[in-house]
Design a protein around this motif. Structure first.
Motif, mmCIF file in Angstrom:
data_model
loop_
_atom_site.group_PDB
_atom_site.id
_atom_site.type_symbol
_atom_site.label_atom_id
_atom_site.label_comp_id
_atom_site.label_asym_id
_atom_site.label_seq_id
_atom_site.Cartn_x
_atom_site.Cartn_y
_atom_site.Cartn_z
ATOM 1 N N UNK A 72 0.861 -1.198 0.000
ATOM 2 C CA UNK A 72 0.000 0.000 0.000
ATOM 3 C C UNK A 72 0.887 1.236 0.000
ATOM 4 N N UNK A 73 0.615 2.160 -0.910
ATOM 5 C CA UNK A 73 1.299 3.438 -0.833
ATOM 6 C C UNK A 73 0.310 4.577 -1.056
ATOM 7 N N UNK A 74 0.824 5.764 -0.950
ATOM 8 C CA UNK A 74 -0.001 6.957 -0.931
ATOM 9 C C UNK A 74 0.296 7.788 -2.170
ATOM 10 N N UNK A 75 -0.774 8.313 -2.776
ATOM 11 C CA UNK A 75 -0.585 9.205 -3.922
ATOM 12 C C UNK A 75 -1.212 10.548 -3.588
ATOM 13 N N UNK A 76 -0.409 11.572 -3.671
ATOM 14 C CA UNK A 76 -0.887 12.923 -3.414
ATOM 15 C C UNK A 76 -1.772 13.371 -4.582
ATOM 16 N N UNK A 77 -3.023 13.664 -4.302
ATOM 17 C CA UNK A 77 -3.941 14.064 -5.381
ATOM 18 C C UNK A 77 -5.028 14.974 -4.839
ATOM 19 N N UNK A 78 -4.670 16.214 -4.481
ATOM 20 C CA UNK A 78 -5.692 17.136 -3.998
ATOM 21 C C UNK A 78 -6.647 17.493 -5.138
ATOM 22 N N UNK A 79 -7.845 17.846 -4.816
ATOM 23 C CA UNK A 79 -8.830 18.269 -5.826
ATOM 24 C C UNK A 79 -9.139 17.172 -6.830
ATOM 25 N N UNK A 80 -9.070 15.929 -6.398
ATOM 26 C CA UNK A 80 -9.389 14.829 -7.308
ATOM 27 C C UNK A 80 -10.558 14.040 -6.752
ATOM 28 N N UNK A 81 -11.584 13.858 -7.560
ATOM 29 C CA UNK A 81 -12.776 13.125 -7.149
ATOM 30 C C UNK A 81 -12.772 11.744 -7.805
ATOM 31 N N UNK A 82 -12.285 10.761 -7.073
ATOM 32 C CA UNK A 82 -12.162 9.404 -7.617
ATOM 33 C C UNK A 82 -13.525 8.841 -8.003
ATOM 34 N N UNK A 83 -14.491 8.990 -7.110
ATOM 35 C CA UNK A 83 -15.824 8.426 -7.330
ATOM 36 C C UNK A 83 -16.448 8.992 -8.608
ATOM 37 N N UNK A 84 -16.444 10.313 -8.727
ATOM 38 C CA UNK A 84 -17.052 10.934 -9.908
ATOM 39 C C UNK A 84 -16.332 10.482 -11.174
ATOM 40 N N UNK A 85 -15.019 10.405 -11.090
ATOM 41 C CA UNK A 85 -14.234 10.061 -12.270
ATOM 42 C C UNK A 85 -14.494 8.626 -12.722
ATOM 43 N N UNK A 86 -14.519 7.697 -11.779
ATOM 44 C CA UNK A 86 -14.661 6.289 -12.163
ATOM 45 C C UNK A 86 -16.110 5.906 -12.447
ATOM 46 N N UNK A 87 -17.048 6.659 -11.884
ATOM 47 C CA UNK A 87 -18.462 6.315 -12.088
ATOM 48 C C UNK A 87 -19.079 7.082 -13.247
ATOM 49 N N UNK A 88 -18.295 7.921 -13.919
ATOM 50 C CA UNK A 88 -18.873 8.866 -14.874
ATOM 51 C C UNK A 88 -19.134 8.258 -16.238
ATOM 52 N N UNK A 89 -18.841 6.977 -16.410
ATOM 53 C CA UNK A 89 -19.140 6.358 -17.686
ATOM 54 C C UNK A 89 -18.058 6.533 -18.732
ATOM 55 N N UNK A 90 -16.863 6.978 -18.316
ATOM 56 C CA UNK A 90 -15.742 7.041 -19.252
ATOM 57 C C UNK A 90 -15.106 5.673 -19.388
ATOM 58 N N UNK A 91 -15.043 4.975 -18.244
ATOM 59 C CA UNK A 91 -14.330 3.712 -18.167
ATOM 60 C C UNK A 91 -15.196 2.692 -17.451
ATOM 61 N N UNK A 92 -15.038 1.435 -17.855
ATOM 62 C CA UNK A 92 -15.782 0.359 -17.196
ATOM 63 C C UNK A 92 -14.812 -0.654 -16.613
#
Length: 283
Positions: free
Chosen positions: A1-21
């Motif tokens: 497990x590691x950490x990625x710095x990503x302020x202002x990033x919405x993982x849920x919106x991005x992955x659920x937005x229908x761009x990728x399955x």
DNA sequence: GTCCAGGTTCGCA
DNA sequence: TGCGAACCTGGA
């Protein structure tokens, strides 16, 4: 497990937005999926992501456009009030960059299906072509050769319906070397879209999805019922009806500029938050 | 039971 | 060219 710095990033919106399955939720907020062929589990944390897997941090940043070019692209979007409102509604949304074939296959399966069902079909395909009982992370997306070797009936059993015929035929073209994504690299987006439409089940909308979400073409502009409604509601000039797809593309290019693919991402997401589109017949 | 979902294809003016 | 119908299926 590691950490990625990503302020202002919405993982849920991005992955659920229908761009990728290529991602599926495994618990609230937590996702597992593939970047190319690399399995990853992601959990949002304040200011970034907890990352499980051997993925290279730079690969992860490139996949989600968590880099400097994203800010520059946002800066370059036109100061359009409708677009600005859409951006404000979900500032953490990002464009992703999938691989050609999983993206193409998923969007061939997407017609008249809501996002959760497209995702289910995508993962049905992964599980159906993996060894019996295989589980994540041992679920590579089936190759064109594997899908071409299956029968249409096999594919229908995975929930594809009439799309099974298209996916099977497209997989055959790729497996037989009669279509090559590499040939899309150095040609204009409109021409690349025309070539993609030689694949069965790929029309204008799906071709543009593939070019935006796998090809990284920022001037690709998927025209689905949502975008057509947005264009006709917010941008229609009095007395002028835009009906033909070519007219809509030209209009989007004028109104939203060369990065209209990014604009589409925000406009589409904001519209979907607002509710279902009006029934508007076939397009 | 009915309606609809991020579309494409085919047949026919 | 442009329009309308048909197409599978699951979920509300």
């Amino acid at each position: 497990m590691h950490w990625l710095d990503a302020p202002d990033f919405d993982l849920e919106a991005t992955l659920a937005s229908g761009q990728t399955f290529c991602w599926e939720p495994i618990s609230p907020g937590r996702w597992q999926g593939f970047i190319g062929s690399t399995p990853v589990r992601l959990t949002p944390c304040p200011g970034g992501l907890a990352v499980e897997g051997t993925v290279n941090p730079q690969t992860l940043r490139d996949y989600f456009h968590l880099n400097d070019s994203w800010a520059a692209w946002l800066q370059a979007l036109p100061p359009d009030p409708v677009l600005q409102a859409a951006r404000a509604a979900c500032p953490g949304l990002r464009l992703i960059r999938d691989e050609w074939w999983p993206c193409t296959a998923s969007f061939i399966c997407s017609s008249l299906k809501p996002v959760p069902l497209i995702r289910r079909i995508h993962w049905n395909l992964r599980r159906a072509f993996a060894p019996q009982g295989a589980q994540f992370p041992d679920l590579p997306f089936p190759t064109p050769q594997q899908i071409a070797a299956a029968t249409e009936t096999d594919l229908r059993a995975l929930g594809l319906g009439y799309r099974a015929r298209h996916l099977h035929a497209a997989a055959r073209l790729l497996a037989e070397g009669r279509f090559d994504f590499a040939h899309l690299q150095d040609i204009p987006t409109a021409e690349a879209a025309r070539r993609l439409q030689t694949l069965p089940g790929v029309g204008d909308k799906v071709a543009h999805c593939i070019l935006l979400y796998a090809g990284g073409r920022l001037d690709a502009f998927p025209l689905d019922v949502w975008m057509i409604r947005i264009l006709s509601q917010h941008y229609r000039r009095p007395g002028r009806r835009l009906r033909r797809i070519a007219d809509l593309h030209r209009f989007a290019a004028r109104q939203l500029g060369p990065l209209r693919g990014i604009a589409q991402l925000f406009l589409f997401h904001a519209a979907r938050q607002g509710g279902r589109p009006q029934a508007s017949g076939n397009h």
